[in-house]
Design a protein around this motif. Structure first.
Motif, PDB file in Angstrom:
ATOM      1  N   LEU A 506       0.835  -1.204   0.000  1.00 37.80           N
ATOM      2  CA  LEU A 506       0.000   0.000   0.000  1.00 37.80           C
ATOM      3  C   LEU A 506       0.868   1.252   0.000  1.00 37.80           C
ATOM      4  O   LEU A 506       0.559   2.240  -0.676  1.00 37.80           O
ATOM      5  N   HIS A 507       1.983   1.212   0.740  1.00 40.00           N
ATOM      6  CA  HIS A 507       2.902   2.347   0.774  1.00 40.00           C
ATOM      7  C   HIS A 507       3.435   2.666  -0.619  1.00 40.00           C
ATOM      8  O   HIS A 507       3.512   3.833  -1.031  1.00 40.00           O
ATOM      9  N   ALA A 508       3.814   1.628  -1.379  1.00 40.51           N
ATOM     10  CA  ALA A 508       4.337   1.844  -2.729  1.00 40.51           C
ATOM     11  C   ALA A 508       3.287   2.499  -3.628  1.00 40.51           C
ATOM     12  O   ALA A 508       3.582   3.434  -4.389  1.00 40.51           O
ATOM     13  N   VAL A 509       2.057   2.032  -3.521  1.00 38.66           N
ATOM     14  CA  VAL A 509       0.982   2.593  -4.339  1.00 38.66           C
ATOM     15  C   VAL A 509       0.727   4.051  -3.962  1.00 38.66           C
ATOM     16  O   VAL A 509       0.606   4.937  -4.824  1.00 38.66           O
ATOM     17  N   LEU A 510       0.654   4.334  -2.669  1.00 33.26           N
ATOM     18  CA  LEU A 510       0.387   5.699  -2.210  1.00 33.26           C
ATOM     19  C   LEU A 510       1.528   6.647  -2.588  1.00 33.26           C
ATOM     20  O   LEU A 510       1.291   7.802  -2.958  1.00 33.26           O
ATOM     21  N   ALA A 511       2.764   6.160  -2.496  1.00 32.00           N
ATOM     22  CA  ALA A 511       3.906   7.001  -2.850  1.00 32.00           C
ATOM     23  C   ALA A 511       3.875   7.382  -4.325  1.00 32.00           C
ATOM     24  O   ALA A 511       4.169   8.524  -4.699  1.00 32.00           O
ATOM     25  N   GLU A 512       3.515   6.435  -5.167  1.00 29.24           N
ATOM     26  CA  GLU A 512       3.459   6.737  -6.596  1.00 29.24           C
ATOM     27  C   GLU A 512       2.262   7.629  -6.918  1.00 29.24           C
ATOM     28  O   GLU A 512       2.303   8.432  -7.850  1.00 29.24           O
ATOM     29  N   LEU A 513       1.188   7.517  -6.139  1.00 30.31           N
ATOM     30  CA  LEU A 513       0.078   8.455  -6.280  1.00 30.31           C
ATOM     31  C   LEU A 513       0.505   9.868  -5.899  1.00 30.31           C
ATOM     32  O   LEU A 513       0.115  10.851  -6.534  1.00 30.31           O
ATOM     33  N   ALA A 514       1.303   9.969  -4.830  1.00 33.56           N
ATOM     34  CA  ALA A 514       1.712  11.274  -4.316  1.00 33.56           C
ATOM     35  C   ALA A 514       2.767  11.928  -5.197  1.00 33.56           C
ATOM     36  O   ALA A 514       2.707  13.136  -5.455  1.00 33.56           O
ATOM     37  N   TRP A 515       3.747  11.150  -5.677  1.00 28.71           N
ATOM     38  CA  TRP A 515       4.913  11.759  -6.333  1.00 28.71           C
ATOM     39  C   TRP A 515       5.215  11.198  -7.722  1.00 28.71           C
ATOM     40  O   TRP A 515       6.188  11.606  -8.336  1.00 28.71           O
ATOM     41  N   GLY A 516       4.409  10.259  -8.165  1.00 31.96           N
ATOM     42  CA  GLY A 516       4.672   9.655  -9.458  1.00 31.96           C
ATOM     43  C   GLY A 516       3.557   9.903 -10.447  1.00 31.96           C
ATOM     44  O   GLY A 516       2.793  10.874 -10.348  1.00 31.96           O
ATOM     45  N   ASP A 517       3.425   9.005 -11.416  1.00 33.36           N
ATOM     46  CA  ASP A 517       2.448   9.159 -12.493  1.00 33.36           C
ATOM     47  C   ASP A 517       1.182   8.340 -12.286  1.00 33.36           C
ATOM     48  O   ASP A 517       0.280   8.368 -13.118  1.00 33.36           O
ATOM     49  N   LEU A 518       1.111   7.590 -11.179  1.00 33.55           N
ATOM     50  CA  LEU A 518      -0.040   6.726 -10.948  1.00 33.55           C
ATOM     51  C   LEU A 518      -1.276   7.557 -10.623  1.00 33.55           C
ATOM     52  O   LEU A 518      -1.193   8.564  -9.912  1.00 33.55           O
ATOM     53  N   THR A 519      -2.429   7.127 -11.130  1.00 34.46           N
ATOM     54  CA  THR A 519      -3.702   7.817 -10.870  1.00 34.46           C
ATOM     55  C   THR A 519      -4.718   6.816 -10.340  1.00 34.46           C
ATOM     56  O   THR A 519      -4.595   5.605 -10.582  1.00 34.46           O
ATOM     57  N   PRO A 520      -5.755   7.274  -9.619  1.00 33.48           N
ATOM     58  CA  PRO A 520      -6.790   6.350  -9.128  1.00 33.48           C
ATOM     59  C   PRO A 520      -7.434   5.526 -10.240  1.00 33.48           C
ATOM     60  O   PRO A 520      -7.633   4.318 -10.054  1.00 33.48           O
ATOM     61  N   PRO A 521      -7.791   6.105 -11.393  1.00 34.32           N
ATOM     62  CA  PRO A 521      -8.358   5.249 -12.442  1.00 34.32           C
ATOM     63  C   PRO A 521      -7.393   4.160 -12.906  1.00 34.32           C
ATOM     64  O   PRO A 521      -7.819   3.042 -13.208  1.00 34.32           O
ATOM     65  N   ALA A 522      -6.102   4.492 -12.961  1.00 34.61           N
ATOM     66  CA  ALA A 522      -5.115   3.487 -13.374  1.00 34.61           C
ATOM     67  C   ALA A 522      -5.048   2.355 -12.351  1.00 34.61           C
ATOM     68  O   ALA A 522      -4.871   1.186 -12.718  1.00 34.61           O
ATOM     69  N   ILE A 523      -5.202   2.675 -11.083  1.00 34.26           N
ATOM     70  CA  ILE A 523      -5.185   1.641 -10.039  1.00 34.26           C
ATOM     71  C   ILE A 523      -6.322   0.649 -10.268  1.00 34.26           C
ATOM     72  O   ILE A 523      -6.139  -0.573 -10.210  1.00 34.26           O
ATOM     73  N   VAL A 524      -7.502   1.165 -10.527  1.00 34.54           N
ATOM     74  CA  VAL A 524      -8.661   0.298 -10.747  1.00 34.54           C
ATOM     75  C   VAL A 524      -8.426  -0.595 -11.962  1.00 34.54           C
ATOM     76  O   VAL A 524      -8.702  -1.810 -11.940  1.00 34.54           O
ATOM     77  N   SER A 525      -7.885  -0.007 -13.019  1.00 31.61           N
ATOM     78  CA  SER A 525      -7.636  -0.778 -14.242  1.00 31.61           C
ATOM     79  C   SER A 525      -6.637  -1.902 -14.003  1.00 31.61           C
ATOM     80  O   SER A 525      -6.862  -3.050 -14.407  1.00 31.61           O
ATOM     81  N   ILE A 526      -5.542  -1.579 -13.316  1.00 28.72           N
ATOM     82  CA  ILE A 526      -4.511  -2.594 -13.046  1.00 28.72           C
ATOM     83  C   ILE A 526      -5.063  -3.669 -12.116  1.00 28.72           C
ATOM     84  O   ILE A 526      -4.817  -4.867 -12.288  1.00 28.72           O
ATOM     85  N   ALA A 527      -5.834  -3.255 -11.106  1.00 29.72           N
ATOM     86  CA  ALA A 527      -6.374  -4.205 -10.127  1.00 29.72           C
ATOM     87  C   ALA A 527      -7.296  -5.219 -10.780  1.00 29.72           C
ATOM     88  O   ALA A 527      -7.357  -6.390 -10.371  1.00 29.72           O
ATOM     89  N   ARG A 528      -7.995  -4.800 -11.807  1.00 26.64           N
ATOM     90  CA  ARG A 528      -8.964  -5.680 -12.456  1.00 26.64           C
ATOM     91  C   ARG A 528      -8.343  -6.539 -13.556  1.00 26.64           C
ATOM     92  O   ARG A 528      -9.071  -7.288 -14.223  1.00 26.64           O
ATOM     93  N   GLU A 529      -7.035  -6.422 -13.759  1.00 28.23           N
ATOM     94  CA  GLU A 529      -6.372  -7.219 -14.795  1.00 28.23           C
ATOM     95  C   GLU A 529      -6.215  -8.681 -14.406  1.00 28.23           C
ATOM     96  O   GLU A 529      -5.931  -9.523 -15.261  1.00 28.23           O
ATOM     97  N   GLY A 530      -6.329  -8.992 -13.138  1.00 26.14           N
ATOM     98  CA  GLY A 530      -6.122 -10.362 -12.681  1.00 26.14           C
ATOM     99  C   GLY A 530      -7.000 -10.673 -11.500  1.00 26.14           C
ATOM    100  O   GLY A 530      -7.971  -9.959 -11.208  1.00 26.14           O
TER     101      GLY A 530
END
Length: 798
Positions: A506-530
């Motif tokens: 969760l820390h890695a995901v939140l860090a990339e949300l805060a300072w990287g290119d990750l977005t909430p919609p991208a999280i949902v898309s990746i989560a539903r891939e498997g």
């Protein structure tokens, strides 16, 4: 309990009450007779546990016990007996207060798990504006005025005995601990113990002890006396010799004290002191030394409400480093607490917890085991739902139900307390500090902080990064260590490790949300891939890959920018061993700049620094120190290694952690020897400056001998190097500096004119004749180490 004819015996502490009832149910003996008999049998220190036990079980005996205790004290007439008895009565009295406090906590709905911290807040003398739960705020407001209330049984005994008797008892204290304990149990009585009623003879045990006490010991005694009354502290202060005697003890405490006085500021008396920081080798941690000295000084001067203590470099140069000034303390009395007061404040919340009902250790371990398992399941379901974001009302309702149940169960947790140990703690003893309940804080953090933030429409990603990656993960680790799993014959639950893994993802995901290119919609898309079960881990892996790709891109941008500035750089990247939560990505960088000669380094360093400072630091979670080092003939030069974080600083030690990647640095025997010789001379010069202010100092001879030996060894190393024009010139220059410092011990030159003062001025202001001279000396030495012929030409040119 066993009955053998007329003999009753018990083998367990819990049977003592039943045994007492069985013995005294049909007199004789009467309970009072047994108390009187046993009271006379115990040693002085055992009186405390016995009196607490009797009055806790049979409060109606209080008048009898106080009266018999006074008779017993008159017979024994020892500080130890008085201390044990008064401490016992203070504990018994506080049990009544604890009962009131427990009712207040219940009235305001403060949950058991939060009661200890609530009481600690209530006992604070200085309460900052804290954002607390309403029920805690209400309870603190009601308890705080009662926190320094009277102690009826103790005060009755004190009043009956009288000030004269207690002054006489204090006069028999022949050591520091006995005086501390006696003064500690009299805290809050406002007694004016002094020699005004019966003068303390100069040869009495108390005065002899005070006269011989060190500054730290005297300070401890006077701090405890201040809690009795200011008059008592002043009387002991005068008995110890007064102000000049205190100043002499402070000088004896540290040889670096060069100025001490009491000054008046804004109608208040302030203790004023200045220390001379002559060398980091003489004082490795000057901040700790200053803090300790300030506390001792404040305690030794009862007439002062604060102190102003500062360490200065030779030449009265403040210890400035950028915007930070170190080696300074302006400690106020309201922030200092006597050891005896700390002990009592630690005991009171725990006595209250016992009154409210504390869990037994085995019961706690069993409850903790099920709570951990349920918390793990909750965290898994919460993070999975957050990633997948299916928006199902029944799923949200189930999570909320679990959340409420977890909170309710965790709020009922209490920490086990050993009653017997607690009630036997002496007035100056080491009471166990109320510790944070890691398990409760972990669950509370997940259900009351993490959950609403994740569900918020405007979450603070950066704030959550630190909370998840630092706070919650550390709490999970502490829960593993703190709980007594051995009591239920189990190892720490595997669910704690699973929670740590989830929090790391969760820390890695939140860090990339805060300072990287990750977005909430991208999280949902990746989560539903498997599979949804592995959704969080899948998103975390993608977040780490994204952060690594961004770092690679920035390094390429750095290389291009450096090339445009005419710099030929090489970049190394390594994973951090124990990154802080805000350090994202968790990688560290080292940059080498290829140079043909070291005189190019200053310009290259300035260019590289400007390039690095163009980075938008808000785009990174937190930049760990970046190593910058010149590469001459393909090898790094350790002596010129720098780090950049918020400013540029020398850091050869950081370089040492990179040798596996960068390779071995150039050997620099002349530079190393010159640096060691000059550092030794700086220490000796600082000692000369100190001696000019403190000619009485003799305790630093060992330091002087060590610095002299270091200088001679370093100078010998210089003269042993290959004979050359450069080495000969350097040796002559170092020898001249040695003669200069030797002269500082002979004819005083003024502290500001010493070598140590010159280097201190240059270090802080960035410029001085001595600092310029040192820079030139090290530069020519380093150039000789790298290229003797070029060094010879440079020497001829200059």
């Amino acid at each position: 309990m066993h009955i053998d004819g007329t003999q009753l015996t018990g083998l367990h502490q819990l049977r003592s009450t039943a045994l007492s009832v069985a013995v005294h149910d049909v007199p004789p003996p009467a309970l009072q007779d047994s108390v009187e008999t046993i009271l006379a049998m115990f040693d002085d220190v055992q009186l405390q546990s016995f009196i607490v036990g009797v009055l806790s079980d049979v409060p109606t005996l209080s008048d009898f016990v106080v009266a018999r205790s006074l008779v017993e004290l008159e017979r024994r007439n020892t500080p130890e007996a008085w201390t044990a008895t008064l401490q016992a009565l203070r504990i018994v009295d506080f049990q009544q207060t604890a009962s009131r406090w427990s009712l207040i906590l219940e009235k305001h709905g403060v949950q058991p798990a939060l009661r200890s911290v609530t009481l600690q807040l209530a006992l604070l003398k200085n309460k900052a504006d804290l954002d607390l739960r309403p029920e805690i705020t209400a309870a603190v407001s009601e308890i705080a005025p009662d926190s320094s209330g009277p102690s009826p049984l103790r005060d009755e005994l004190v009043h009956t005995a009288g000030i004269a008797e207690l002054s006489d008892v204090l006069a028999t204290c022949s050591d520091v601990p006995s005086a501390l304990r006696l003064l500690g149990v009299l805290a809050g009585t406002n007694l004016r113990l002094s020699d005004a009623i019966r003068p303390w003879p100069q040869d009495c045990s108390l005065v002899v002890m005070l006269t011989a006490a060190s500054g730290e010991q005297l300070g401890d005694i006077l701090a405890a006396a201040m809690d009795v009354s200011l008059e008592t502290a002043v009387a002991l202060y005068e008995a110890a010799g007064g102000q000049e005697s205190v100043f002499n003890r402070l000088r004896a405490h540290t040889p670096f004290l060069v100025e001490v006085s009491v000054v008046e500021r804004a109608d208040e008396l302030v203790g004023y002191a200045r220390l001379m920081h002559i060398s980091d080798r003489a004082i490795p941690d000057i901040d700790a030394v200053v803090r300790t000295f300030a506390r001792i000084m404040l305690r030794c001067l009862p007439q002062c409400l604060s102190v102003d203590v500062q360490a200065l470099l030779p030449g009265e140069v403040p210890l400035h480093m950028g915007d930070l000034t170190s080696g300074i303390s302006q400690l106020s009395r309201r922030y200092d607490h006597a050891t005896t007061a700390v002990t009592w404040n630690r005991m009171r919340p725990q006595i209250t917890a016992l009154t409210s009902g504390a869990m037994q250790p085995t019961e706690r371990a069993l409850i903790a085991r099920t709570l951990v398992a349920d918390a793990c399941r909750y965290l898994d379901q919460l993070t999975r739902a957050w990633c997948v974001s299916r928006g199902r009302p029944e799923e949200a309702a189930e999570i909320e139900s679990q959340r409420q149940a977890l909170r309710s169960r965790a709020d009922k947790l209490t920490l086990p307390i050993d009653r017997a140990d607690l009630f036997s703690v002496a007035a100056d003893g080491t009471a166990p500090a109320p510790r944070n309940d890691a398990l409760h804080t972990l669950i509370q953090g997940i259900v009351d902080n993490l959950t609403p933030e994740l569900q918020s429409l405007d979450p603070g990603w950066a704030r959550l990064v630190g909370f998840t990656g630092d706070t919650l993960r550390k709490l999970a680790a502490r829960t593993t260590e703190d709980e007594r799993w051995d009591l239920i014959d189990e190892a720490a639950p595997l669910e704690l490790q699973q929670m740590d893994e989830m929090l790391a993802d969760l820390h890695a995901v939140l860090a990339e949300l805060a300072w990287g290119d990750l977005t909430p919609p991208a999280i949902v898309s990746i989560a539903r891939e498997g599979p949804y079960k592995t959704a969080l881990h899948r998103v975390a892996d993608r977040a780490r890959d994204s952060a690594a790709a961004q770092l690679t891109k920035r390094i390429e941008q750095l290389r291009a920018a450096a090339h445009d500035e005419g710099l030929d750089i090489q970049v190394w990247v390594r994973p951090m061993d124990e990154p802080a939560a805000h350090e994202w990505p968790p990688e560290q960088i080292a940059i080498g700049v290829r140079q043909s000669a070291i005189h190019e380094w200053a310009e290259s360093l300035a260019k590289l620094t400007a390039i690095l400072q163009t980075y938008d630091q808000s785009s990174d979670g937190g930049r760990p120190p970046i190593l910058l080092v010149p590469l001459v003939a393909g090898r790094p030069v350790r002596a010129l290694a720098r780090q950049i974080q918020f400013s540029i600083l020398p850091n050869p030690e950081l370089f040492d952690t990179w040798t596996e990647q960068l390779g071995q640095p150039h050997d620099t025997p002349l530079t190393d020897a010159v640096s060691a010789a000059h550092q030794a001379l700086q220490g000796l010069s600082g000692l000369a400056a100190l001696t000019e202010r403190r000619p009485d100092v003799t305790s630093l001879q060992e330091f002087a001998d060590q610095e002299q030996s270091r200088f001679l060894a370093a100078f010998h190393s210089i003269t042993e190097l290959d004979d050359s024009q450069v080495v000969d010139a350097v040796a002559r220059h170092v020898a001249a500096l040695g003669e200069r410092v030797q002269g500082e011990f002979g004819e005083p030159v003024g502290v500001s004119d010493t070598l140590a003062a010159g280097i201190a001025t240059g270090t802080v202001t960035g410029s001085s004749v001595d600092m310029t001279d040192l820079d030139r000396l090290l530069t020519i030495s380093l150039q000789w180490d790298l290229d003797p012929e070029l060094a010879t030409r440079l020497l001829s040119d200059t």
